[in-house]
Design a protein around this motif. Structure first.
Motif, PDB file in Angstrom:
ATOM      1  N   PRO A  72       0.819  -1.510  -0.024  1.00  0.00           N
ATOM      2  CA  PRO A  72       0.087   0.010  -0.143  1.00  0.00           C
ATOM      3  C   PRO A  72       1.007   1.369  -0.060  1.00  0.00           C
ATOM      4  O   PRO A  72       2.338   1.176   0.254  1.00  0.00           O
ATOM      5  CB  PRO A  72      -0.838  -0.085   1.402  1.00  0.00           C
ATOM      6  N   SER A  73       0.289   2.529  -0.046  1.00  0.00           N
ATOM      7  CA  SER A  73       1.043   3.732  -0.126  1.00  0.00           C
ATOM      8  C   SER A  73       1.400   4.110   1.341  1.00  0.00           C
ATOM      9  O   SER A  73       1.024   5.392   1.590  1.00  0.00           O
ATOM     10  CB  SER A  73       0.288   4.709  -0.832  1.00  0.00           C
ATOM     11  N   SER A  74       2.150   3.263   1.987  1.00  0.00           N
ATOM     12  CA  SER A  74       2.364   3.572   3.469  1.00  0.00           C
ATOM     13  C   SER A  74       3.995   3.712   3.377  1.00  0.00           C
ATOM     14  O   SER A  74       4.694   2.623   3.321  1.00  0.00           O
ATOM     15  CB  SER A  74       1.914   2.520   4.376  1.00  0.00           C
ATOM     16  N   SER A  75       4.426   4.921   3.776  1.00  0.00           N
ATOM     17  CA  SER A  75       5.891   5.107   3.930  1.00  0.00           C
ATOM     18  C   SER A  75       6.361   3.964   4.970  1.00  0.00           C
ATOM     19  O   SER A  75       7.500   3.686   4.948  1.00  0.00           O
ATOM     20  CB  SER A  75       6.216   6.528   4.039  1.00  0.00           C
ATOM     21  N   GLY A  76       5.695   4.160   6.060  1.00  0.00           N
ATOM     22  CA  GLY A  76       6.144   3.478   7.495  1.00  0.00           C
ATOM     23  C   GLY A  76       6.423   1.887   7.129  1.00  0.00           C
ATOM     24  O   GLY A  76       7.321   1.458   7.432  1.00  0.00           O
ATOM     25  N   LEU A  77       5.503   1.083   6.322  1.00  0.00           N
ATOM     26  CA  LEU A  77       5.508  -0.066   6.120  1.00  0.00           C
ATOM     27  C   LEU A  77       6.519  -0.337   5.206  1.00  0.00           C
ATOM     28  O   LEU A  77       7.865  -1.382   5.111  1.00  0.00           O
ATOM     29  CB  LEU A  77       4.379  -0.702   5.589  1.00  0.00           C
ATOM     30  N   LEU A  78       6.789   0.570   4.213  1.00  0.00           N
ATOM     31  CA  LEU A  78       8.049   0.446   3.322  1.00  0.00           C
ATOM     32  C   LEU A  78       9.436   0.411   3.995  1.00  0.00           C
ATOM     33  O   LEU A  78      10.311  -0.158   3.774  1.00  0.00           O
ATOM     34  CB  LEU A  78       7.848   1.512   1.982  1.00  0.00           C
TER      35      LEU A  78
ATOM     36  N   ARG B 291      19.602 -11.374 -10.946  1.00  0.00           N
ATOM     37  CA  ARG B 291      20.441 -10.727 -10.133  1.00  0.00           C
ATOM     38  C   ARG B 291      20.190 -10.842  -8.385  1.00  0.00           C
ATOM     39  O   ARG B 291      20.822 -10.363  -7.658  1.00  0.00           O
ATOM     40  CB  ARG B 291      20.009  -9.188 -10.129  1.00  0.00           C
ATOM     41  N   GLY B 292      19.135 -11.602  -8.079  1.00  0.00           N
ATOM     42  CA  GLY B 292      18.692 -11.929  -6.926  1.00  0.00           C
ATOM     43  C   GLY B 292      18.217 -10.687  -6.227  1.00  0.00           C
ATOM     44  O   GLY B 292      18.390 -10.449  -4.957  1.00  0.00           O
ATOM     45  N   ALA B 293      17.466  -9.783  -6.617  1.00  0.00           N
ATOM     46  CA  ALA B 293      16.981  -8.414  -6.102  1.00  0.00           C
ATOM     47  C   ALA B 293      15.525  -8.801  -5.842  1.00  0.00           C
ATOM     48  O   ALA B 293      14.827  -9.464  -6.377  1.00  0.00           O
ATOM     49  CB  ALA B 293      17.402  -7.377  -6.915  1.00  0.00           C
ATOM     50  N   ALA B 294      15.074  -8.105  -4.978  1.00  0.00           N
ATOM     51  CA  ALA B 294      13.700  -7.894  -4.438  1.00  0.00           C
ATOM     52  C   ALA B 294      13.045  -6.598  -5.078  1.00  0.00           C
ATOM     53  O   ALA B 294      13.653  -5.599  -4.721  1.00  0.00           O
ATOM     54  CB  ALA B 294      13.424  -8.169  -3.125  1.00  0.00           C
ATOM     55  N   LEU B 295      11.633  -6.929  -5.406  1.00  0.00           N
ATOM     56  CA  LEU B 295      11.034  -5.472  -5.881  1.00  0.00           C
ATOM     57  C   LEU B 295       9.936  -5.190  -4.815  1.00  0.00           C
ATOM     58  O   LEU B 295       8.955  -6.039  -4.680  1.00  0.00           O
ATOM     59  CB  LEU B 295      10.657  -5.649  -7.228  1.00  0.00           C
ATOM     60  N   LEU B 296       9.736  -3.822  -4.439  1.00  0.00           N
ATOM     61  CA  LEU B 296       8.589  -3.456  -3.488  1.00  0.00           C
ATOM     62  C   LEU B 296       8.029  -2.430  -4.274  1.00  0.00           C
ATOM     63  O   LEU B 296       8.461  -1.231  -4.437  1.00  0.00           O
ATOM     64  CB  LEU B 296       9.103  -2.971  -2.022  1.00  0.00           C
ATOM     65  N   VAL B 297       6.564  -2.759  -4.565  1.00  0.00           N
ATOM     66  CA  VAL B 297       5.842  -1.924  -5.568  1.00  0.00           C
ATOM     67  C   VAL B 297       4.605  -1.107  -4.682  1.00  0.00           C
ATOM     68  O   VAL B 297       3.768  -1.977  -4.042  1.00  0.00           O
ATOM     69  CB  VAL B 297       5.326  -2.387  -6.802  1.00  0.00           C
ATOM     70  N   GLN B 298       4.751   0.140  -4.521  1.00  0.00           N
ATOM     71  CA  GLN B 298       3.530   0.694  -4.062  1.00  0.00           C
ATOM     72  C   GLN B 298       2.509   0.797  -4.977  1.00  0.00           C
ATOM     73  O   GLN B 298       2.443   1.762  -5.682  1.00  0.00           O
ATOM     74  CB  GLN B 298       3.872   2.172  -3.565  1.00  0.00           C
ATOM     75  N   GLY B 299       1.792  -0.137  -5.014  1.00  0.00           N
ATOM     76  CA  GLY B 299       0.491  -0.292  -6.116  1.00  0.00           C
ATOM     77  C   GLY B 299       0.407  -1.856  -6.511  1.00  0.00           C
ATOM     78  O   GLY B 299       1.235  -2.773  -6.020  1.00  0.00           O
ATOM     79  N   GLY B 300      -0.325  -1.826  -7.767  1.00  0.00           N
ATOM     80  CA  GLY B 300      -0.503  -3.326  -8.156  1.00  0.00           C
ATOM     81  C   GLY B 300       0.659  -3.793  -8.969  1.00  0.00           C
ATOM     82  O   GLY B 300       1.221  -2.728  -9.566  1.00  0.00           O
ATOM     83  N   TRP B 301       1.047  -4.898  -9.035  1.00  0.00           N
ATOM     84  CA  TRP B 301       1.992  -5.630  -9.819  1.00  0.00           C
ATOM     85  C   TRP B 301       1.553  -6.988 -10.265  1.00  0.00           C
ATOM     86  O   TRP B 301       1.123  -7.712  -9.449  1.00  0.00           O
ATOM     87  CB  TRP B 301       3.192  -5.701  -9.062  1.00  0.00           C
ATOM     88  N   PRO B 302       1.548  -7.272 -11.481  1.00  0.00           N
ATOM     89  CA  PRO B 302       1.278  -8.299 -12.050  1.00  0.00           C
ATOM     90  C   PRO B 302       1.736  -9.885 -11.599  1.00  0.00           C
ATOM     91  O   PRO B 302       1.155 -10.692 -11.716  1.00  0.00           O
ATOM     92  CB  PRO B 302       1.171  -8.387 -13.584  1.00  0.00           C
ATOM     93  N   GLN B 303       3.063  -9.745 -11.249  1.00  0.00           N
ATOM     94  CA  GLN B 303       3.656 -10.938 -10.793  1.00  0.00           C
ATOM     95  C   GLN B 303       4.045 -10.799  -9.311  1.00  0.00           C
ATOM     96  O   GLN B 303       4.794 -11.259  -8.892  1.00  0.00           O
ATOM     97  CB  GLN B 303       4.833 -11.203 -11.962  1.00  0.00           C
ATOM     98  N   ALA B 304       3.253 -10.410  -8.492  1.00  0.00           N
ATOM     99  CA  ALA B 304       3.426  -9.921  -7.195  1.00  0.00           C
ATOM    100  C   ALA B 304       3.622 -11.240  -6.418  1.00  0.00           C
ATOM    101  O   ALA B 304       2.702 -12.174  -6.567  1.00  0.00           O
ATOM    102  CB  ALA B 304       2.413  -9.285  -6.454  1.00  0.00           C
ATOM    103  N   GLU B 305       4.589 -11.727  -5.836  1.00  0.00           N
ATOM    104  CA  GLU B 305       4.575 -12.846  -4.885  1.00  0.00           C
ATOM    105  C   GLU B 305       3.609 -12.929  -3.681  1.00  0.00           C
ATOM    106  O   GLU B 305       3.110 -14.032  -3.198  1.00  0.00           O
ATOM    107  CB  GLU B 305       5.913 -13.141  -4.013  1.00  0.00           C
ATOM    108  N   ALA B 306       3.195 -11.615  -3.130  1.00  0.00           N
ATOM    109  CA  ALA B 306       2.510 -11.377  -2.205  1.00  0.00           C
ATOM    110  C   ALA B 306       1.875  -9.917  -2.204  1.00  0.00           C
ATOM    111  O   ALA B 306       2.384  -8.945  -2.839  1.00  0.00           O
ATOM    112  CB  ALA B 306       2.935 -11.515  -0.707  1.00  0.00           C
ATOM    113  N   VAL B 307       0.627  -9.810  -1.740  1.00  0.00           N
ATOM    114  CA  VAL B 307      -0.008  -8.290  -1.647  1.00  0.00           C
ATOM    115  C   VAL B 307      -0.221  -7.971  -0.282  1.00  0.00           C
ATOM    116  O   VAL B 307      -0.976  -8.647   0.449  1.00  0.00           O
ATOM    117  CB  VAL B 307      -1.356  -8.265  -2.549  1.00  0.00           C
ATOM    118  N   LEU B 308       0.517  -6.857   0.110  1.00  0.00           N
ATOM    119  CA  LEU B 308       0.365  -6.485   1.634  1.00  0.00           C
ATOM    120  C   LEU B 308      -0.680  -5.258   1.682  1.00  0.00           C
ATOM    121  O   LEU B 308      -0.646  -4.398   0.891  1.00  0.00           O
ATOM    122  CB  LEU B 308       1.599  -6.071   2.104  1.00  0.00           C
ATOM    123  N   GLU B 309      -1.518  -5.389   2.612  1.00  0.00           N
ATOM    124  CA  GLU B 309      -2.421  -4.408   2.857  1.00  0.00           C
ATOM    125  C   GLU B 309      -2.740  -3.946   4.447  1.00  0.00           C
ATOM    126  O   GLU B 309      -2.364  -4.765   5.010  1.00  0.00           O
ATOM    127  CB  GLU B 309      -3.824  -4.770   2.350  1.00  0.00           C
TER     128      GLU B 309
END
Length: 231
Positions: free
Chosen positions: A59-65, A149-167
Motif C-alpha cells: 500500500p502507499s504507506s511509507s512506514g511499512l516500506l 540478480r537476486g534482487a527484490a522489488l517492492l511496488v507501492q501499487g499493483g504488480w501483475p507478478q507479485a509474490e504477495a500483496v500487503l494491505e
C-alpha cells in the motif's frame, strides 16, 4: 559400473532441466534466499520473509516500506527508492534505515521500469512508486532481471507478478491527551495475500512503536475464507 554412472549423470541432467523449467513457470528460483525481514512480517509472508528475485505489492504507506528497508540496510545491503519525492531521509532514519546504503531517485521520468531494472543490477531491494502502468512485457523483463540478480522489488501499487500483496487497515493512533501531547504510536492490521495460501494472513502491529520500529501485537491469524452460497 559405467552404465550406473551414466544413468546417474543422466538423472542429474534431467533434474537440472526440470528445475530450470519450474523456475521459468513459477517465475522465481526454487532455492532463492530470504532477505532480512521484520519478524512480525516474516510470519505473514509466504516462505517466511522477503525472497530474493520476487516482487511484492504494497500500500502507499511509507512506514511499512521503510520498515522493510531497515533490516536489509542494517545487514549491509543497498536499497533504492524510485519515484518517491516525498520520502524523506529523516523519516527513513527514524525507522532504522541506514542512509549510507539508501539511494533515492525521486523523479525517474516515464522510463521508471528501465531505471528500476538498472538499479536491480546492484541493489538488494528496489522500491518503486510507478508513475504509470507497466506493460506485461516490461513487467516480465523486470521480473527476469530480479531473478537473475537476486534482487527484490517492492511496488507501492499493483504488480501483475507479485509474490504477495500487503494491505493495511484499521489504523489507530495513540499518544494524544486532552489537548496536549503528540502522536507516539500507530496500531494497524497488516494483511498478506499470496497465491500459495488459500486465505490471507493478518496480524495487529505497531507501525511505528515508540522506538520507531515495527512490533507485533498478538499472534498472526489466517483470515476466514468466505463461504459461497449454494443454490
Amino acid at each position: 559400473m559405467r552404465t550406473i554412472v551414466r544413468e546417474e549423470v543422466q538423472q542429474a541432467a534431467d533434474l537440472h532441466r526440470l528445475r530450470a523449467q519450474l523456475e521459468r513457470m513459477q517465475g522465481r528460483r526454487l532455492e532463492a534466499p530470504l532477505l532480512p525481514t521484520p519478524p512480525v512480517l516474516a510470519d505473514l509472508l509466504p516462505g517466511g520473509g522477503l525472497r530474493a528475485g520476487a516482487a511484492y505489492a504494497l500500500p502507499s504507506s511509507s512506514g511499512l516500506l521503510l520498515s522493510l528497508l531497515a533490516r536489509p540496510t542494517r545487514a549491509g545491503s543497498w536499497c533504492a527508492a524510485v519515484g518517491m519525492p516525498d520520502l524523506g531521509a529523516e523519516a527513513a532514519a527514524g525507522y532504522g534505515v541506514v542512509l549510507d546504503r539508501l539511494v533515492l531517485v525521486p523523479e525517474p521520468g516515464p522510463r521508471w521500469v528501465a531505471v528500476a531494472a538498472t538499479l536491480a543490477e546492484v541493489m538488494t531491494i528496489v522500491a518503486v512508486r510507478p508513475g504509470a502502468r507497466a506493460t506485461d512485457a516490461e513487467a516480465s523483463r523486470l521480473q527476469a532481471r530480479l531473478r537473475d540478480r537476486g534482487a527484490a522489488l517492492l511496488v507501492q501499487g499493483g504488480w501483475p507478478q507479485a509474490e504477495a500483496v500487503l494491505e493495511i487497515s484499521d489504523p489507530h493512533w495513540s499518544g494524544l491527551g486532552q489537548g496536549h501531547g503528540y502522536l507516539a504510536e500507530r496500531e494497524v492490521t497488516v494483511s498478506v495475500r499470496s497465491r500459495r495460501a488459500a486465505a490471507p494472513r493478518r496480524a495487529r502491529m505497531l507501525l511505528p512503536d515508540p522506538a520507531g520500529s515495527l512490533t507485533g501485537i498478538g499472534a498472526p491469524v489466517a483470515a476466514p475464507v468466505p463461504l459461497r452460497a449454494v443454490g
